[in-house]
Write a protein that holds these residues in place. Structure first.
Motif, mmCIF file in Angstrom:
data_model
loop_
_atom_site.group_PDB
_atom_site.id
_atom_site.type_symbol
_atom_site.label_atom_id
_atom_site.label_comp_id
_atom_site.label_asym_id
_atom_site.label_seq_id
_atom_site.Cartn_x
_atom_site.Cartn_y
_atom_site.Cartn_z
ATOM 1 N N UNK A 151 41.422 -7.934 -56.787
ATOM 2 C CA UNK A 151 41.243 -7.517 -55.625
ATOM 3 C C UNK A 151 41.674 -8.877 -54.322
ATOM 4 N N UNK A 152 42.650 -9.665 -55.420
ATOM 5 C CA UNK A 152 43.497 -10.537 -54.237
ATOM 6 C C UNK A 152 44.607 -10.576 -54.431
ATOM 7 N N UNK A 153 45.446 -10.051 -55.437
ATOM 8 C CA UNK A 153 46.988 -9.626 -55.016
ATOM 9 C C UNK A 153 47.038 -10.460 -56.421
ATOM 10 N N UNK A 154 46.547 -11.719 -57.529
ATOM 11 C CA UNK A 154 47.346 -12.261 -58.280
ATOM 12 C C UNK A 154 48.112 -10.991 -59.328
ATOM 13 N N UNK A 155 49.516 -11.999 -59.864
ATOM 14 C CA UNK A 155 50.192 -11.599 -60.440
ATOM 15 C C UNK A 155 50.124 -12.444 -61.803
ATOM 16 N N UNK A 156 49.993 -13.386 -61.983
ATOM 17 C CA UNK A 156 49.380 -14.496 -63.022
ATOM 18 C C UNK A 156 48.716 -14.990 -63.712
#
Length: 352
Positions: free
Chosen positions: A83-88
């Motif tokens: 939902x928040x765009x975290x990639x790592x």
């Protein structure tokens, strides 16, 4: 004992203001940065007592029911990615290997967001016995903290004689494929002379070494700008043994500037947090072990996501709390400001 005595700042109450925030699901702040790298501290406990990180007696224990549970960590990591765009995601401590459910946490996160890299920052003590299980659970890679390969210097800096265990842990991580394998070394006067030996060891073992300028996050509050070792000091010392060619950063948001060593292909990195700060490209968001959102390593503004979850908050409500917390992020750490005050938490209480 008060929260401040423990190095834990008072919480901000209520939902942080979203006034002026653009309509986006991502973790944007007022300065146009987007947080895509999540650091999750899962324990305050540590098997070492590094002088720049923890007091000699260790941090005050956090009651188990005040730690984020494995299921709560998995829920928050899943929300951050979906939902928040975290990639790592990177798991930290204290020392994450001190958390009994570490493999369970990693496996649960990997099952929920299988395409997201899951990393861990560790001191390496005991890693040799768990590296394969961690890889099998879904861990992608590790960063190992190692400031020197001299046993006496290691014992003096960490207050523990565990160098051999750390070296074995690094080799075990490499052998099971937890790569790219990175070694992090904090620059101090006490280990500067040994920096070339540490680099030579990492080159021989296939690990990428990154030196980090010491930051004012030590438990003893002895950090002083005029005493710290700078990136320039380090380059002078390394340059007497190696030929270094600057290549810059691969990713603008990456903290480490890189140099080719003896014409490559191996590199050495320097994270010059103090003298060559990179706050304007910071892309990190943090969760402390007891479930507090923290937008900056140096900011004591924290928001209680654990309390919200346990009070029945929905994923949408937690997401808005997180977005609001990041909207409040500072422009920079302010170490150079005349009125700079170090954060109440030490590095060990925040997570690396």
């Amino acid at each position: 004992m008060t929260l401040v005595d423990m190095g834990i700042p008072a919480l901000r109450s209520g939902l942080p203001s979203l006034d002026g925030r653009p309509d986006t699901p991502l973790l944007v702040d007022r300065f146009g940065r987007v947080a895509r790298d999540l650091r999750v501290s899962i324990t305050e406990k540590c098997s070492l007592r590094c002088t720049y990180c923890m007091p000699e007696e260790g941090l005050p224990p956090i009651p188990r029911d005040e730690l984020l549970s494995a299921d709560e960590i998995i829920r928050l990591v899943t929300l951050a990615v979906r939902e928040l765009g975290v990639r790592e995601v990177r798991f930290t401590g204290g020392e994450p290997l001190m958390r009994r459910e570490l493999e369970q946490i990693i496996a649960g996160c990997h099952d929920a967001v299988p395409d997201t890299p899951l990393a861990m920052t560790t001191n390496g003590v005991g890693l040799e016995h768990r590296a394969k299980a961690l890889r099998d659970a879904g861990l992608s890679r590790v960063n190992v903290s190692l400031d020197t390969v001299d046993r006496l210097d290691f014992t003096r800096l960490t207050r523990r004689d565990r160098l051999e265990s750390v070296l074995n842990g690094i080799r075990a991580a490499r052998d099971v494929g937890l790569t790219p394998l990175k070694v992090n070394a904090v620059l101090m006067r006490e280990n500067l002379a040994g920096a070339p030996d540490l680099l030579a060891w990492c080159l021989a073992e296939g690990a990428e070494l990154r030196f980090i300028e010491e930051m004012p996050l030590d438990a003893d509050h002895e950090w002083a700008r005029d005493h710290m070792v700078t990136a320039a000091d380090l380059l002078d010392v390394l340059g007497k043994r190696f030929t270094l060619t600057e290549t810059g950063r691969i990713d603008p948001s990456a903290p480490a500037e890189r140099w080719l060593v003896d014409d490559g292909p191996a590199t050495v990195g320097i994270i010059a947090t103090v003298t060559r700060k990179f706050c304007d490209t910071c892309d990190r968001t943090r969760l402390t072990a007891e479930g507090r959102l923290r937008s900056c390593l140096f900011s004591d503004h924290e928001f209680d996501v654990r309390g919200a979850m346990r009070a029945g908050a929905t994923n949408d409500e937690i997401a808005d709390l997180w977005r609001g917390a990041m909207w409040q992020k500072w422009a920079g750490h302010g170490i150079d400001a005349a009125g700079f005050v170090p954060p109440e938490r030490t590095m060990g209480a925040i997570g690396g």
